[in-house]
Design an enzyme around this catalytic site. Structure first.
Site, PDB file in Angstrom:
ATOM      1  N   ARG A  80      12.002  -4.909   6.900  1.00  0.00           N
ATOM      2  CA  ARG A  80      12.609  -4.655   5.589  1.00  0.00           C
ATOM      3  C   ARG A  80      14.119  -4.836   5.581  1.00  0.00           C
ATOM      4  O   ARG A  80      14.749  -4.766   4.545  1.00  0.00           O
ATOM      5  CB  ARG A  80      12.215  -3.255   5.112  1.00  0.00           C
ATOM      6  CG  ARG A  80      12.613  -2.936   3.681  1.00  0.00           C
ATOM      7  CD  ARG A  80      11.795  -1.794   3.159  1.00  0.00           C
ATOM      8  NE  ARG A  80      12.292  -1.208   1.952  1.00  0.00           N
ATOM      9  CZ  ARG A  80      12.960  -0.065   1.887  1.00  0.00           C
ATOM     10  NH1 ARG A  80      13.222   0.621   2.989  1.00  0.00           N
ATOM     11  NH2 ARG A  80      13.331   0.428   0.736  1.00  0.00           N
TER      12      ARG A  80
ATOM     13  N   CYS B  91       0.827  -1.217   0.000  1.00  0.00           N
ATOM     14  CA  CYS B  91       0.000   0.000   0.000  1.00  0.00           C
ATOM     15  C   CYS B  91       0.858   1.262   0.000  1.00  0.00           C
ATOM     16  O   CYS B  91       2.070   1.226   0.174  1.00  0.00           O
ATOM     17  CB  CYS B  91      -0.931  -0.005   1.193  1.00  0.00           C
ATOM     18  SG  CYS B  91      -0.076   0.223   2.773  1.00  0.00           S
TER      19      CYS B  91
ATOM     20  N   HIS C 170       5.786   6.391  -2.523  1.00  0.00           N
ATOM     21  CA  HIS C 170       7.121   6.907  -2.857  1.00  0.00           C
ATOM     22  C   HIS C 170       7.021   8.375  -3.250  1.00  0.00           C
ATOM     23  O   HIS C 170       7.794   9.200  -2.798  1.00  0.00           O
ATOM     24  CB  HIS C 170       7.722   6.168  -4.057  1.00  0.00           C
ATOM     25  CG  HIS C 170       7.897   4.695  -3.864  1.00  0.00           C
ATOM     26  ND1 HIS C 170       7.790   3.805  -4.893  1.00  0.00           N
ATOM     27  CD2 HIS C 170       8.177   3.959  -2.760  1.00  0.00           C
ATOM     28  CE1 HIS C 170       8.007   2.586  -4.439  1.00  0.00           C
ATOM     29  NE2 HIS C 170       8.234   2.650  -3.150  1.00  0.00           N
TER      30      HIS C 170
ATOM     31  N   ALA D  61       3.011   1.892   3.011  1.00  0.00           N
ATOM     32  CA  ALA D  61       4.230   1.071   2.997  1.00  0.00           C
ATOM     33  C   ALA D  61       5.324   1.757   2.179  1.00  0.00           C
ATOM     34  O   ALA D  61       6.496   1.778   2.570  1.00  0.00           O
ATOM     35  CB  ALA D  61       3.940  -0.312   2.419  1.00  0.00           C
TER      36      ALA D  61
HETATM   37 FE1  CFM Z   1      13.107   0.496  -5.187  1.00  0.00          FE
HETATM   38 FE2  CFM Z   1      12.592  -1.846  -5.384  1.00  0.00          FE
HETATM   39 FE3  CFM Z   1      11.098  -0.210  -3.890  1.00  0.00          FE
HETATM   40 FE4  CFM Z   1      13.600  -0.868  -3.158  1.00  0.00          FE
HETATM   41 FE5  CFM Z   1      12.652  -2.825  -1.537  1.00  0.00          FE
HETATM   42 FE6  CFM Z   1      11.646  -3.728  -3.811  1.00  0.00          FE
HETATM   43 FE7  CFM Z   1      10.153  -2.180  -2.304  1.00  0.00          FE
HETATM   44 MO1  CFM Z   1      10.728  -4.591  -1.526  1.00  0.00          MO
HETATM   45  S1  CFM Z   1      14.515  -1.172  -5.023  1.00  0.00           S
HETATM   46  S2  CFM Z   1      12.580   0.994  -3.141  1.00  0.00           S
HETATM   47  S3  CFM Z   1      14.465  -1.643  -1.334  1.00  0.00           S
HETATM   48  S4  CFM Z   1      11.277  -0.356  -5.991  1.00  0.00           S
HETATM   49  S5  CFM Z   1      12.837  -4.728  -2.372  1.00  0.00           S
HETATM   50  S6  CFM Z   1      12.312  -3.859  -5.951  1.00  0.00           S
HETATM   51  S7  CFM Z   1       9.578  -3.875  -3.374  1.00  0.00           S
HETATM   52  S8  CFM Z   1      10.896  -2.621  -0.369  1.00  0.00           S
HETATM   53  S9  CFM Z   1       9.217  -0.298  -2.757  1.00  0.00           S
END
Ligand code: CFM
Length: 548
Positions: free
Chosen positions: A94, A60, A194, A63
């Site tokens: 994480r 989500c 993000h 997160a």
């Molecule tokens: Fe970038 Fe990723 Fe992500 Fe990531 Fe991660 Fe991820 Fe994630 Mo899990 S590199 S920041 S450190 S998009 S592994 S492939 S899914 S937490 S949001």
């Protein structure tokens, strides 16, 4: 770019994947299941809502904001305004690591801060409780910053986390309190979180500390979150090469680093998906260009170092970078030479997040392995097809939900680090400035690209391709392993890592060798395989085991 010949016909696989779905769902899923062609790069449907009822890998918005982007900064007190379950989910799962400089330095990562919202707060409002929580955190820790993260009920009842933050910030005077409207439902996945986090960090942190930074070659590392110690390895390499890391967004970072980040002369972006907004905004406001790099894979690490040296254009730096590569590579080569004969020709599938499904293909290539199918959980079309498609991406209601900051050059701090002519010259040398060409260009013709893979589709893909390894997360791990296929967690690394840089590559080669060559997998029969024990009648869903 070779053509797969010994794999099933991808168009048959694609048909099979979608044929079980009702017509409307099939139509929608078919746009996200694409047969790759690196020469023409077909369009992929991405960053759209998951069809209800489909078991998705996604997370989500909260997160993405709290867990992913803000979580790794050690000296911000991150308070989750919401029910305790949302905090528990985000507490230390994480594996983002951090290393304080002294034992006296603040590190709040091991803590879990939550307002523990109850029914009473949902009915009568939770702002009072939130302010109490902020006060309590301030009294206990006197942190430099407190960030507030909204979970779903906060948006539903209308608590104003921004007003509460402002009130407390003004009351304290020496603590930067700010809030995020990152309720889980804000977007179609964690990707929305993000963007919300980038906006907040840009507005409330970057540019607050104008102390001139020292160093000849100063850069920020964007989109590296120090999972399993990845950032430590990159820091080691930077230091050896004579590069000064001003700030990392946000693995192993501090408030001070982020507030001073605008004094760097280059931003390098590792995870494009989670932080490209920051790269663009810092370029507009401060004149710092960004470059896509990847320190996943020994070859990619060497290539990225060379790109950085080329950007700074200093002969001494270039020589030092070459010396670092020359020193590191033989150790890597010694290991890969030993492992390669055992891994060559094997196949992998990667369905992870928004960048690793791309980056880790480099490590598999170094192992002589082919990626037969890959996809992201929540990336956008540019992460698949390259940033050239950005002007053609349809802005739907879900994307409009997220604020686009209007950024202008800073009247005092804007200072273009390179002139237009210099940037052009770098581009001519093959440096992709402010660009990213995406995952599909690198994948072989006729490999399968699937966005937001469903649980059903993952089972079908395994059945068709019988890959030697499947890379995903904890939600998929044991289901896949019960099919007799080892699963490597590429989110948490299964307690392993680091996997970046030169030392990380060696760690990865060894871990993958152990997994794909482990004879135990041959002892497990997949659910669709008939078993002797049931006289060939077992077509159920449970894996069965052969004892001898
Ligand atoms: Fe970038 Fe990723 Fe992500 Fe990531 Fe991660 Fe991820 Fe994630 Mo899990 S590199 S920041 S450190 S998009 S592994 S492939 S899914 S937490 S949001």
């Amino acid at each position: 770019m070779g053509t797969n010949t010994h794999f099933p016909d991808p168009s048959v696989v694609r048909e099979e994947l979608i044929q079980k779905y009702p017509a409307k769902v099939a139509k929608k899923r078919s746009k996200s299941i694409i047969i790759n062609d690196p020469q023409i790069i077909p369009e992929v449907q991405a960053n759209v809502r998951t069809v209800p009822g489909i078991i998705t890998q996604r997370g989500c918005s909260y997160a993405g904001c709290k867990g992913v982007v803000l979580g790794p900064t050690r000296d911000i007190v991150n308070i989750v305004h919401g029910p305790i379950g949302c905090s528990f989910y985000a507490w230390m799962t994480r594996r983002n690591q951090t290393r304080t400089e002294s034992l006296m330095d603040a590190n709040y990562i091991p803590y879990c801060f939550s307002t523990d919202m109850q029914e009473e707060n949902v009915v009568f409002g939770g702002e009072k409780k939130l302010k109490q929580a902020i006060q309590e955190a301030y009294d206990l820790f006197h942190p430099k910053s407190i960030a507030i993260f909204s979970t779903c009920p906060v948006g539903l009842i209308g608590d104003d986390v921004h007003a509460a933050s402002k009130e407390m910030r003004e009351k304290f005077g020496d603590c930067n309190v700010f809030g995020f409207s990152c309720e889980g439902y804000r977007g179609v996945s964690q990707s929305a979180g993000h963007h919300i986090a980038n906006n907040g960090v840009f507005k409330h942190m970057v540019g607050r500390d104008n102390t001139p930074s020292e160093g000849k070659f100063k850069l920020n590392l964007l989109g590296e979150y120090n999972i399993g110690g990845d950032a430590f390895e990159i820091e080691r390499i930077f230091e050896k090469a004579g590069l000064t890391l001003i700030s990392s967004f946000s693995g192993n970072s501090t408030v001070k680093q982020l507030e001073n980040a605008h004094t760097a002369d280059l931003n390098v972006i590792q995870c494009h998906r989670s932080i490209n907004y920051m790269g663009d905004m810092m370029e507009t406001k401060y004149g710092i260009p960004w470059m896509k790099v990847s320190f996943v894979g020994a070859e990619s690490s060497a290539k990225s170092l060379r790109k950085i040296a080329e950007y700074f254009g200093d002969e001494e730096l270039k020589a030092r970078v070459e010396a670092v590569i020359a020193e590191e590579m033989p150790k890597v080569k010694a290991i890969i030479d030993e492992i390669l004969p055992r891994t060559t020709g094997k196949t992998a599938m990667l369905f992870v997040g928004g960048s690793r499904a791309h980056h880790y293909q480099d490590l598999f290539t170094e192992l002589g392995m082919t990626t037969v199918a890959a996809g992201y959980e929540f990336a956008h079309r540019d992460d698949y097809e390259g940033r050239d498609v950005l002007p053609n991406i349809k802005i739907d209601a879900d994307s409009k939900n997220i604020e686009e900051l209007k950024v202008l050059p800073d009247p005092e701090l804007y200072n273009p680090r390179k002139t237009d002519a210099e940037l052009e010259a770098l581009k001519e040398k093959g440096l992709e400035i402010n660009g990213y060409s995406g995952m599909m260009q690198q994948m072989t013709k006729k490999s399968l690209v699937v966005d937001d893979l469903s649980h059903y589709e993952s089972e079908k893909l395994i059945e068709f391709y019988k890959p030697d390894i499947f890379c995903a997360g904890i939600k998929e791990k044991y289901v896949v392993q019960k099919m007799g296929v080892p699963l490597k967690q590429l989110h948490s690394y299964d307690y392993g890592g680091p996997y970046t840089g030169f030392e990380g590559a060696v760690n990865f080669y060894k871990d993958i060798d152990r997994m794909v060559n482990n004879p135990v997998w041959k002892l497990i029969k997949a659910p669709w395989q008939k078993t002797e024990a049931t006289n060939g009648k077992n077509k159920g869903l449970e894996a069965s085991y052969v004892t001898q």
